[in-house]
Design a protein around this motif. Structure first.
Motif, PDB file in Angstrom:
ATOM      1  N   ALA A  28       1.886  -0.304   4.245  1.00 12.75           N
ATOM      2  CA  ALA A  28       3.268  -0.660   3.580  1.00 12.75           C
ATOM      3  C   ALA A  28       2.808  -1.473   2.560  1.00 12.75           C
ATOM      4  O   ALA A  28       3.455  -1.584   1.569  1.00 12.75           O
ATOM      5  CB  ALA A  28       3.887  -1.593   4.712  1.00 12.75           C
ATOM      6  N   ALA A  29       1.664  -2.388   2.604  1.00 13.97           N
ATOM      7  CA  ALA A  29       1.119  -3.335   1.258  1.00 13.97           C
ATOM      8  C   ALA A  29       0.823  -2.170   0.279  1.00 13.97           C
ATOM      9  O   ALA A  29       1.071  -2.700  -0.776  1.00 13.97           O
ATOM     10  CB  ALA A  29       0.137  -4.066   1.764  1.00 13.97           C
ATOM     11  N   ARG A  30       0.149  -1.394   0.611  1.00 12.47           N
ATOM     12  CA  ARG A  30      -0.313  -0.341  -0.537  1.00 12.47           C
ATOM     13  C   ARG A  30       1.085   0.116  -1.355  1.00 12.47           C
ATOM     14  O   ARG A  30       0.909   0.272  -2.724  1.00 12.47           O
ATOM     15  CB  ARG A  30      -0.941   0.736   0.160  1.00 12.47           C
ATOM     16  N   LYS A  31       2.008   0.405  -0.658  1.00 11.36           N
ATOM     17  CA  LYS A  31       3.273   0.969  -0.917  1.00 11.36           C
ATOM     18  C   LYS A  31       4.099  -0.056  -2.077  1.00 11.36           C
ATOM     19  O   LYS A  31       4.394   0.244  -3.251  1.00 11.36           O
ATOM     20  CB  LYS A  31       4.230   1.408  -0.117  1.00 11.36           C
ATOM     21  N   VAL A  32       3.869  -1.341  -1.463  1.00 12.93           N
ATOM     22  CA  VAL A  32       4.461  -2.457  -2.139  1.00 12.93           C
ATOM     23  C   VAL A  32       3.916  -2.580  -3.564  1.00 12.93           C
ATOM     24  O   VAL A  32       4.081  -2.887  -4.616  1.00 12.93           O
ATOM     25  CB  VAL A  32       4.623  -3.551  -1.333  1.00 12.93           C
TER      26      VAL A  32
END
Length: 223
Positions: A44-48
């Motif tokens: 999720a962090a990578r997507k953001v």
């Protein structure tokens, strides 16, 4: 757990928006948010980071959000109908497992003040459980399969996936629940509905969509 039992999805949004505001990057809206729900934290962090082109490493971003999250976790509460359903299932001696993509330390931060509800689960599986292979978080079914395996082992039972109901709020979670072979009760965030498309097609006859856990019809399932 997040967004289904407790209101931590809203806290995630608030925290992410605080970090984005620091870099003048706008706000996290539900068209992206639905892609993050249920994913392991790192994914999720990578997507953001990629979507907003933040000038941060993964470690820097995680450090910022974790600091803000831990200040807010003690304020989270059960969503309507959640505690009542957990208590009801426990009283009726119906086996219940919690399978959350949250890492164990985040799970503890979110639930330490809500133990009166979470202590009622027979089994709790967190997203960083080493028995879940790397890269096999939701939308893969592994976390549900592990949860059921642990339920059967603890209760000396032989529950089959088709005898299970999985409650989910996020699209990746619904996909993983279907892949696990269970019936899905999908309760999306009200603000996510307009971005979900054809929900009947997503469920494909393997579940139903509700507006709240308070609308869950226990009699329909004989419980």
């Amino acid at each position: 757990m997040d967004g289904l039992l407790i209101n931590t999805e809203d806290i995630y949004t608030i925290v992410t928006n605080e970090v984005l505001a620091e870099y003048g990057k706008g706000t996290l809206t539900w068209d992206l948010k639905i892609q993050l729900q249920g994913l392991p934290g790192a994914q999720a962090a990578r997507k953001v980071l990629d979507y907003f082109q933040l000038p941060l490493t993964m470690e820097e971003f995680e450090s910022k959000v974790i600091e803000l999250q831990y200040k807010k976790w003690p304020t989270c509460t059960f969503l309507p109908g959640a505690l009542e359903l957990i208590q009801y299932l426990h009283t009726k001696k119906i086996p219940i497992a919690l399978c959350t993509s949250s890492a164990k330390h985040k799970f503890q931060g979110k639930t330490d003040h809500l133990r009166h509800g979470f202590d009622l689960f027979d089994v709790i599986i967190t997203g960083d459980d080493p028995r879940i292979p790397q890269g096999r978080g939701k939308p893969f079914p592994d976390i549900w399969q592990l949860g059921l395996k642990e339920l059967n082992a603890k209760l000396e039972a032989s529950i089959h996936p088709t005898e299970c109901i999985i409650f989910e709020d996020g699209l990746p979670g619904v996909t993983s629940a279907k892949a696990a072979g269970a019936y899905v009760i999908w309760i999306p965030h009200p603000e996510a509905l307009e971005f979900l498309g054809n929900t009947d097609a997503v469920l494909d006859g393997k579940g139903e969509l509700l507006g709240s856990l308070t609308h869950f019809d226990k009699e329909k399932f004989g419980i």
